[in-house]
Design a protein around this motif. Structure first.
Motif, mmCIF file in Angstrom:
data_model
loop_
_atom_site.group_PDB
_atom_site.id
_atom_site.type_symbol
_atom_site.label_atom_id
_atom_site.label_comp_id
_atom_site.label_asym_id
_atom_site.label_seq_id
_atom_site.Cartn_x
_atom_site.Cartn_y
_atom_site.Cartn_z
ATOM 1 N N GLN A 253 -15.489 -2.426 3.203
ATOM 2 C CA GLN A 253 -15.804 -3.644 3.971
ATOM 3 C C GLN A 253 -15.506 -3.443 5.460
ATOM 4 N N THR A 254 -16.559 -3.530 6.254
ATOM 5 C CA THR A 254 -16.354 -3.507 7.706
ATOM 6 C C THR A 254 -16.337 -4.955 8.199
ATOM 7 N N GLY A 255 -16.008 -5.165 9.466
ATOM 8 C CA GLY A 255 -15.925 -6.543 9.982
ATOM 9 C C GLY A 255 -14.688 -7.234 9.444
ATOM 10 N N PRO A 256 -14.777 -8.582 9.283
ATOM 11 C CA PRO A 256 -13.593 -9.307 8.805
ATOM 12 C C PRO A 256 -13.135 -8.763 7.446
ATOM 13 N N GLN A 257 -11.839 -8.681 7.267
ATOM 14 C CA GLN A 257 -11.271 -8.146 6.033
ATOM 15 C C GLN A 257 -10.890 -9.321 5.121
ATOM 16 N N THR A 258 -10.923 -9.102 3.821
ATOM 17 C CA THR A 258 -10.658 -10.199 2.878
ATOM 18 C C THR A 258 -9.503 -9.825 1.953
ATOM 19 N N TRP A 259 -8.458 -10.631 2.010
ATOM 20 C CA TRP A 259 -7.325 -10.453 1.081
ATOM 21 C C TRP A 259 -6.999 -11.812 0.486
ATOM 22 N N ARG B 271 -15.329 12.690 -4.198
ATOM 23 C CA ARG B 271 -13.902 12.335 -4.149
ATOM 24 C C ARG B 271 -13.301 12.203 -5.552
ATOM 25 N N GLN B 272 -11.947 12.252 -5.612
ATOM 26 C CA GLN B 272 -11.220 12.239 -6.882
ATOM 27 C C GLN B 272 -10.706 10.860 -7.295
ATOM 28 N N THR B 273 -10.752 9.895 -6.374
ATOM 29 C CA THR B 273 -10.193 8.569 -6.675
ATOM 30 C C THR B 273 -11.222 7.498 -6.315
ATOM 31 N N PRO B 274 -11.114 6.297 -6.909
ATOM 32 C CA PRO B 274 -12.147 5.271 -6.689
ATOM 33 C C PRO B 274 -12.100 4.632 -5.308
ATOM 34 N N ILE B 275 -13.281 4.251 -4.833
ATOM 35 C CA ILE B 275 -13.398 3.530 -3.554
ATOM 36 C C ILE B 275 -13.599 2.036 -3.805
ATOM 37 N N ALA B 276 -13.901 1.681 -5.053
ATOM 38 C CA ALA B 276 -14.040 0.273 -5.428
ATOM 39 C C ALA B 276 -13.666 0.123 -6.895
ATOM 40 N N ALA B 277 -13.172 -1.077 -7.245
ATOM 41 C CA ALA B 277 -12.761 -1.324 -8.637
ATOM 42 C C ALA B 277 -12.943 -2.788 -8.965
ATOM 43 N N PHE C 184 -6.875 1.585 -5.104
ATOM 44 C CA PHE C 184 -5.669 0.953 -5.641
ATOM 45 C C PHE C 184 -4.501 1.062 -4.674
ATOM 46 N N ASP C 185 -4.596 1.899 -3.656
ATOM 47 C CA ASP C 185 -3.513 1.939 -2.664
ATOM 48 C C ASP C 185 -3.360 0.567 -2.001
ATOM 49 N N PRO C 186 -4.454 -0.082 -1.502
ATOM 50 C CA PRO C 186 -4.304 -1.482 -1.081
ATOM 51 C C PRO C 186 -4.322 -2.451 -2.256
ATOM 52 N N GLY C 187 -5.124 -2.175 -3.280
ATOM 53 C CA GLY C 187 -5.248 -3.126 -4.398
ATOM 54 C C GLY C 187 -3.910 -3.384 -5.074
ATOM 55 N N ALA D 19 -8.336 -17.029 -12.524
ATOM 56 C CA ALA D 19 -7.837 -16.516 -11.242
ATOM 57 C C ALA D 19 -8.735 -15.374 -10.815
ATOM 58 N N HIS D 20 -8.988 -15.278 -9.510
ATOM 59 C CA HIS D 20 -9.801 -14.180 -9.003
ATOM 60 C C HIS D 20 -9.198 -13.640 -7.708
ATOM 61 N N ILE D 21 -9.111 -12.306 -7.646
ATOM 62 C CA ILE D 21 -8.594 -11.630 -6.453
ATOM 63 C C ILE D 21 -9.759 -10.928 -5.761
ATOM 64 N N THR D 22 -9.881 -11.121 -4.456
ATOM 65 C CA THR D 22 -10.851 -10.361 -3.655
ATOM 66 C C THR D 22 -10.053 -9.609 -2.601
ATOM 67 N N TRP D 23 -10.059 -8.290 -2.688
ATOM 68 C CA TRP D 23 -9.257 -7.465 -1.761
ATOM 69 C C TRP D 23 -10.214 -6.421 -1.209
ATOM 70 N N ARG D 24 -10.818 -6.764 -0.089
ATOM 71 C CA ARG D 24 -11.875 -5.908 0.460
ATOM 72 C C ARG D 24 -11.507 -5.549 1.882
ATOM 73 N N GLU D 25 -11.347 -4.255 2.130
ATOM 74 C CA GLU D 25 -10.958 -3.819 3.473
ATOM 75 C C GLU D 25 -11.635 -2.503 3.828
ATOM 76 N N ASP D 26 -11.402 -2.079 5.065
ATOM 77 C CA ASP D 26 -12.079 -0.896 5.616
ATOM 78 C C ASP D 26 -11.108 0.289 5.602
ATOM 79 N N VAL D 27 -11.371 1.241 4.708
ATOM 80 C CA VAL D 27 -10.455 2.389 4.598
ATOM 81 C C VAL D 27 -10.354 3.171 5.912
ATOM 82 N N ARG D 28 -11.414 3.178 6.684
ATOM 83 C CA ARG D 28 -11.378 3.944 7.946
ATOM 84 C C ARG D 28 -10.420 3.309 8.948
#
Ligand code: NAP
Length: 307
Positions: free
Chosen positions: A221-227, A199-205, A168-171, A141-150
């Motif tokens: 990730q800018t443009g289309p978001q992937t969940w 920063r104190q927390t991760p931007i990618a994992a 991890f807030d969206p993850g 199984a593989h999860i791809t959760w890539r979005e634009d924090v801004r």
């Protein structure tokens, strides 16, 4: 709508305005009777700037819904439970596991309901995906959760402060679906976490679980978001796309989406059921994986991040 119970909403920020206020306005179960907010207002609703004042002034309010960030949430939840009110928590339910255990014990002592909500579990295709996976053997199984924090957290520095959990807030939304639909639990074995230099927390994992389950979370990730969540099973492939809203079986879209309500109306309906049944629902499984990733994760320093 005569029998609606009075509820107070705490924290009139992005998610309150986007989801909680509209869901409450349409709810057959709840009346938004007050807010607790330092700066925000909701048209026609009494606003308090202090939780204690609201709890004292409005004994008619049976239930408090907390839509503030995880770090300040514990004190508010504790005050509401001590005042004998039912409490509904946004995800993630706290800044630490121990504080949520403490809230669970307090709710039980007070004989009131505590509900740790996981909104992504209410996405349209999650229940059908769980039903399809039941009894099957997952080989990968593989999860791809890539979005634009801004886009999703504009200017919200708290997500990069200790306890804000970073990506991890969206993850954790993906992990809330994973822990709901897997026929058998998995556990984290290793992780790589990318921390912006300022920063104190991760931007990618990147996470590696038992059972050949992996996850790729990225907030750049800018443009289309992937969940997306993709599963290979001995009965063929299955995928959940669009954050749990679209089901694909054998590479083809499936008609399996059967949830009638959207995520936040479904959460408030569930809260009404729990209160009526005199029960709590406290599930920490998604947050255990985040805590484990922050414990085991290899730290990689990356470019500084500014909103
Ligand atoms: P936000 O807009 O930054 O903050 C929500 C509100 O919480 C603020 O407007 C403020 O409300 C209050 N607040 C902030 N810091 C506080 C503090 N230190 N003490 C007391 N109150 C404080 O955040 P959000 O995006 O709505 O997220 C809130 C929660 O919802 C998080 O747990 C997040 O994971 C979850 N969530 C967010 C999204 C999203 O798309 N953003 C989606 C689903 C779930 P007042 O000004 O009214 O006091």
């Amino acid at each position: 709508m005569a029998d609606r119970q009075n509820l107070a909403l705490v924290g009139i920020g992005k998610i309150a305005v986007d989801q909680h206020v509209p869901a409450l306005a349409a709810s057959p179960d709840w009346q938004l009777a007050a807010t607790v907010s330092r700066a925000g207002t909701v048209d026609g609703v009494e606003v308090f700037t202090s939780m204690e004042t609201m709890l004292e002034a409005r004994p008619d309010i049976t239930t408090v819904s907390l839509a503030i960030p995880p770090v300040p949430r514990f004190a508010y939840a504790q005050a509401a439970l001590r005042a004998g009110r039912h409490v509904m928590l946004e995800k993630p339910p706290g800044a630490t596991l121990a504080e949520v255990h403490a809230l669970r014990a307090l709710a039980a002592e007070q004989g009131v309901t505590l509900y740790t909500t996981w909104h992504s579990r209410m996405a349209h295709a999650v229940a059908p995906a769980k039903a399809w996976l039941a009894g099957k053997t997952i080989t990968r199984a593989h999860i791809t959760w890539r979005e634009d924090v801004r886009k999703w957290h504009p200017g919200q520095d708290w997500v990069f402060e200790p306890g804000g959990m970073g990506v991890f807030d969206p993850g954790i939304n993906a992990l809330s679906i994973l822990t709901e639909i897997l026929p058998a639990p998995v556990h984290l074995q290793s992780a790589e976490l990318e921390f912006p230099a300022n920063r104190q927390t991760p931007i990618a994992a990147r996470l590696h679980f038992s059972g050949n389950v992996t996850a790729d979370f990225d907030w750049r990730q800018t443009g289309p978001q992937t969940w997306d969540m993709e599963f290979d099973t001995t009965a063929g492939p299955m995928a959940l796309r669009m954050g749990g809203n679209v089901l694909e079986i054998g590479g083809q879209p499936s008609q399996g989406e059967n949830t009638i309500m959207d995520e936040y109306p479904a959460l408030y309906a569930r809260m009404a059921e729990l209160v009526a049944a005199g029960r709590s629902e406290v599930d920490l499984a998604p947050m255990v994986h985040v805590a484990d990733a922050l414990t085991l994760g290899k730290r990689i320093v990356t470019d500084a991040f500014h909103f």
